[in-house]
Design a protein around this motif. Structure first.
Motif, PDB file in Angstrom:
ATOM      1  N   VAL A 191     -11.321   3.094   6.808  1.00 17.31           N
ATOM      2  CA  VAL A 191     -11.051   1.503   5.345  1.00 17.31           C
ATOM      3  C   VAL A 191      -9.374   0.824   6.996  1.00 17.31           C
ATOM      4  N   THR A 192      -8.707   1.914   6.433  1.00 18.68           N
ATOM      5  CA  THR A 192      -7.681   1.181   7.466  1.00 18.68           C
ATOM      6  C   THR A 192      -7.950   1.163   8.978  1.00 18.68           C
ATOM      7  N   ALA A 232      -9.957   4.952  -1.317  1.00 16.37           N
ATOM      8  CA  ALA A 232     -10.866   6.459  -0.636  1.00 16.37           C
ATOM      9  C   ALA A 232     -10.775   7.875  -1.528  1.00 16.37           C
ATOM     10  N   VAL A 285      -4.175   1.112   0.540  1.00 17.51           N
ATOM     11  CA  VAL A 285      -5.228   2.010   0.928  1.00 17.51           C
ATOM     12  C   VAL A 285      -4.723   3.330   0.590  1.00 17.51           C
ATOM     13  N   VAL A 317      -7.044  -0.005  -3.042  1.00 19.08           N
ATOM     14  CA  VAL A 317      -8.362   0.787  -2.144  1.00 19.08           C
ATOM     15  C   VAL A 317      -8.328   2.441  -1.925  1.00 19.08           C
ATOM     16  N   ALA A 319      -9.996   6.686   4.140  1.00 22.95           N
ATOM     17  CA  ALA A 319      -8.987   6.476   4.534  1.00 22.95           C
ATOM     18  C   ALA A 319      -8.795   5.620   5.503  1.00 22.95           C
TER      19      ALA A 319
END
Length: 264
Positions: free
Chosen positions: A126-127, A117, A85, A115, A123
């Protein structure tokens, strides 16, 4: 309703206390780096279900820190996919992550999912979501700059998520200063000179100057690590950066030395 809130708050506080005390409900799974000195200091390797930090002390050391984080994450992923990410402006600051470069390190780009962000908040979300996905083996959060959002509260959330799923979370920091958080280990990585023995030798295997500056359950240390691209592990630097060629079996033996006398 207030009773439910009180119970939830007590549960969270208990989880945080156990986390800060280093207590886990499950057996700790470790992954060896391959470097004997580092593995001995880490009591068998890095903890898989935990948060680890990798720092590049200067921007020019980003490539070395990225390579170390990639190798560490690859070993922790245990043959499962790896999610990386990044903030979308990251390539403009430190350069794009090269799949060709990762392949040269021995990693399979087909198992790496990128990915991008729009900001650090996305970020982090998503993590956290990725750490709940059992199909993944490791997650790398690539953060540039101070990123005040990545504070002790955010690190606790990621640590708890990693402990719950057994997935390793690595946070790669560039142009940042270490702060107090719940990271299991913290590493500072610089490049090291490859050992070549003659001008006609090719460059040697990648070598890194790696300092373990935080270890929640043990000692710290500093080592020169050589990344073995074929085996995908770290080790102590070899005496020769390239394997020495064996003497051909068809070469005739050298003639015995003969002393020459001056005729007189």
């Amino acid at each position: 309703m207030s009773g439910a809130r009180t119970s939830t708050l007590a549960t969270l506080r208990g989880a945080i206390e156990r986390l800060e005390a280093g207590e886990t409900r499950h057996a700790v799974a470790r992954v060896e780096l391959g470097h004997r000195g580092a593995d001995a200091t880490l009591q068998g390797g890095v903890v898989r279900s935990a948060l680890h930090e990798v720092f590049a002390p200067e921007t020019r050391q980003t490539a070395s820190a990225t390579a170390f984080a990639a190798g560490l994450a690859w070993r922790c992923a245990m043959s499962r996919p790896l999610l990386w990410v990044r903030q979308d402006f990251g390539p403009g600051e430190t350069g794009a992550l090269s799949m060709g470069g990762l392949a040269e390190l021995g990693l399979d780009p087909r198992r790496i999912v990128m990915v991008q962000a729009t900001d650090i908040d996305m970020a982090l979300r998503v993590t956290a979501d990725a750490l709940a996905c059992s199909a993944l083996g490791a997650v790398v959060l690539d953060v540039w700059g101070g990123a005040r959002q990545f504070d002790s509260v955010a690190s606790r959330k990621l640590t708890l998520a990693a402990q719950a799923s057994g997935i390793t979370c690595l946070v790669l920091r560039t142009a940042a200063v270490p702060v107090a958080n719940t990271a299991e280990t913290r590493w500072i990585v610089r490049s090291a000179r490859s050992r070549t023995r003659s001008p006609w030798d090719a460059w040697g295997a990648p070598q890194l100057d790696v300092a373990l500056v935080r270890n929640r359950h043990g000692q710290t240390g500093q080592w020169i690590m050589e990344w073995m691209c074929d085996e995908c592990l770290f080790r102590e630097p070899s005496a020769h950066s390239q394997p020495a060629a064996a003497t051909p079996s068809y070469r005739p033996p050298a003639p015995p030395a003969v002393a020459h006398r001056r005729a007189g």
